[in-house]
Design a protein around this motif. Structure first.
Motif, short mmCIF file in Angstrom:
data_model
loop_
_atom_site.label_atom_id
_atom_site.label_comp_id
_atom_site.label_asym_id
_atom_site.label_seq_id
_atom_site.Cartn_x
_atom_site.Cartn_y
_atom_site.Cartn_z
N ARG A 125 63.13 34.15 36.40
CA ARG A 125 61.72 34.29 36.04
C ARG A 125 61.14 35.62 36.53
O ARG A 125 60.26 36.19 35.88
CB ARG A 125 60.91 33.13 36.63
CG ARG A 125 61.25 31.78 36.04
CD ARG A 125 60.85 31.67 34.57
NE ARG A 125 59.41 31.83 34.38
CZ ARG A 125 58.52 30.85 34.50
NH1 ARG A 125 58.92 29.63 34.81
NH2 ARG A 125 57.24 31.08 34.29
N ARG A 146 57.96 41.65 43.62
CA ARG A 146 58.56 40.49 42.97
C ARG A 146 59.55 39.79 43.89
O ARG A 146 59.62 38.56 43.93
CB ARG A 146 59.25 40.90 41.66
CG ARG A 146 58.26 41.12 40.52
CD ARG A 146 58.98 41.34 39.21
NE ARG A 146 59.36 42.72 39.01
CZ ARG A 146 60.38 43.14 38.27
NH1 ARG A 146 61.15 42.27 37.67
NH2 ARG A 146 60.63 44.42 38.13
N GLU A 176 51.28 42.56 35.82
CA GLU A 176 52.55 41.91 35.52
C GLU A 176 53.00 41.03 36.69
O GLU A 176 53.43 39.88 36.49
CB GLU A 176 53.62 42.96 35.22
CG GLU A 176 53.40 43.72 33.92
CD GLU A 176 54.38 44.87 33.75
OE1 GLU A 176 55.15 45.15 34.70
OE2 GLU A 176 54.37 45.51 32.67
N GLN A 179 50.76 37.92 36.99
CA GLN A 179 51.06 36.93 35.97
C GLN A 179 52.34 36.16 36.30
O GLN A 179 52.40 34.94 36.13
CB GLN A 179 51.20 37.60 34.60
CG GLN A 179 51.32 36.60 33.44
CD GLN A 179 50.11 35.69 33.35
OE1 GLN A 179 48.98 36.17 33.26
NE2 GLN A 179 50.33 34.37 33.40
N LEU A 180 53.35 36.87 36.81
CA LEU A 180 54.58 36.21 37.22
C LEU A 180 54.30 35.20 38.34
O LEU A 180 54.82 34.08 38.32
CB LEU A 180 55.60 37.25 37.70
CG LEU A 180 56.32 38.05 36.62
CD1 LEU A 180 57.07 39.23 37.25
CD2 LEU A 180 57.30 37.17 35.86
N LEU A 182 51.44 33.64 39.02
CA LEU A 182 50.69 32.49 38.51
C LEU A 182 51.57 31.58 37.65
O LEU A 182 51.44 30.36 37.70
CB LEU A 182 49.48 32.98 37.72
CG LEU A 182 48.43 33.73 38.55
CD1 LEU A 182 47.30 34.22 37.65
CD2 LEU A 182 47.87 32.86 39.67
N ASP A 183 52.46 32.18 36.87
CA ASP A 183 53.38 31.38 36.05
C ASP A 183 54.29 30.52 36.94
O ASP A 183 54.52 29.33 36.64
CB ASP A 183 54.24 32.29 35.18
CG ASP A 183 53.46 32.89 34.02
OD1 ASP A 183 52.34 32.42 33.74
OD2 ASP A 183 53.97 33.85 33.41
N LEU A 184 54.79 31.11 38.02
CA LEU A 184 55.66 30.36 38.92
C LEU A 184 54.89 29.25 39.63
O LEU A 184 55.41 28.16 39.85
CB LEU A 184 56.29 31.31 39.95
CG LEU A 184 57.41 32.20 39.41
CD1 LEU A 184 57.73 33.31 40.40
CD2 LEU A 184 58.65 31.38 39.11
N ASN A 186 52.43 27.63 38.40
CA ASN A 186 52.22 26.56 37.41
C ASN A 186 53.43 25.63 37.32
O ASN A 186 53.30 24.48 36.90
CB ASN A 186 51.92 27.16 36.04
CG ASN A 186 50.51 27.70 35.94
OD1 ASN A 186 49.61 27.26 36.68
ND2 ASN A 186 50.29 28.65 35.04
N ASP A 187 54.60 26.14 37.68
CA ASP A 187 55.83 25.35 37.65
C ASP A 187 56.11 24.65 38.98
O ASP A 187 57.19 24.07 39.16
CB ASP A 187 57.02 26.23 37.28
CG ASP A 187 56.99 26.66 35.82
OD1 ASP A 187 56.24 26.04 35.05
OD2 ASP A 187 57.70 27.61 35.47
N ARG A 204 41.45 35.68 37.52
CA ARG A 204 42.67 35.04 37.02
C ARG A 204 42.96 33.73 37.75
O ARG A 204 43.80 32.95 37.30
CB ARG A 204 43.86 35.99 37.19
CG ARG A 204 43.68 37.36 36.54
CD ARG A 204 43.86 37.29 35.04
NE ARG A 204 45.19 36.87 34.67
CZ ARG A 204 46.26 37.68 34.64
NH1 ARG A 204 46.14 38.96 34.99
NH2 ARG A 204 47.43 37.22 34.27
#
Length: 222
Positions: A125, A146, A176, A179-180, A182-184, A186-187, A204
């Motif tokens: 991811r 990251r 970028e 967003q990574l 926040l996406d993680l 969410n999972d 955000r």
């Protein structure tokens, strides 16, 4: 998940005590995210350090997952930090002598929670698959952050604390990386408390509050 109740904190100075936090109230629900804003000197980093158990309140209560921090011994706090929280800073704080793959696993191994499948998912991811054998000095700022995010999430902490995590990145790279992150989140079931000076970043997140002269002012529900 996080409850900060009537917290006061002051520091000594040559001119006498300096009151930094004055009766702070803050609440963060399980799995949610909160941006903590405020001018320089408003107490943002002080509050983050208190929530991380790196400093102690003068009075008031901070509890995470129904565990009050002021009831823990230093050894209990150290173990709690290893297992229950993740930390991401403006400075990436990677271990220069370790490869990316080992930096990613470092916190999870300390916590006794190393999960190769979850680490592999984080690597995918975060787009780090071709960087695993590199050392931090061989990475760009965005790549290092990251890795820092992956390290913080590898142990599946209950709470992630982030202090200006995109502050050292240009706007495009910062967007970028955010967003990574926040996406993680969410999972996962991890909650996020982020200190930021950026309204753009704060918008955000699910909620935001502002510290002003050591007290919380609600900014909006997001």
């Amino acid at each position: 998940m996080l409850h900060v109740h009537n917290v006061f904190k002051s520091y000594s100075s040559a001119q006498g005590p300096v009151e930094v936090l004055r009766g702070v109230e803050l609440h963060l629900q399980h799995g949610s995210s909160l941006a903590l804003m405020g001018e320089s000197g408003s107490g943002k980093s002080t509050l983050l350090h208190l929530v991380a158990g790196l400093d102690k309140v003068d009075s008031g209560i901070i509890s995470v997952a129904d565990r009050p921090l002021n009831s823990m011994s230093e050894s209990q706090l150290a173990n709690w930090r290893r297992t229950e929280i993740g930390l991401v800073f403006q400075q990436f704080n990677l271990i220069e002598s370790l490869r990316v793959e080992d930096n990613l696993a470092f916190q999870a191994r300390l916590a006794g929670r190393h999960d190769p499948q979850w680490q592999a998912r984080l690597i995918e991811r975060l787009g780090l698959g071709n960087l695993l054998d590199r050392y931090p000095e061989q990475l760009s700022g965005g790549q290092q952050q990251r890795v820092a995010i992956g390290r913080a999430l590898a142990s599946r902490p209950a709470l992630l604390l982030a202090d200006e995590p995109t502050g050292n990145l240009d706007e495009t790279t910062g967007d970028e990386v955010l967003q990574l992150l926040l996406d993680l989140l969410n999972d996962s079931t991890t909650s996020l408390l982020m200190v930021t000076h950026s309204t753009h970043v704060a918008e955000r997140l699910a909620h935001k509050v502002r510290l002003h002269k050591g007290q919380v002012v609600v900014e909006g529900e997001g």
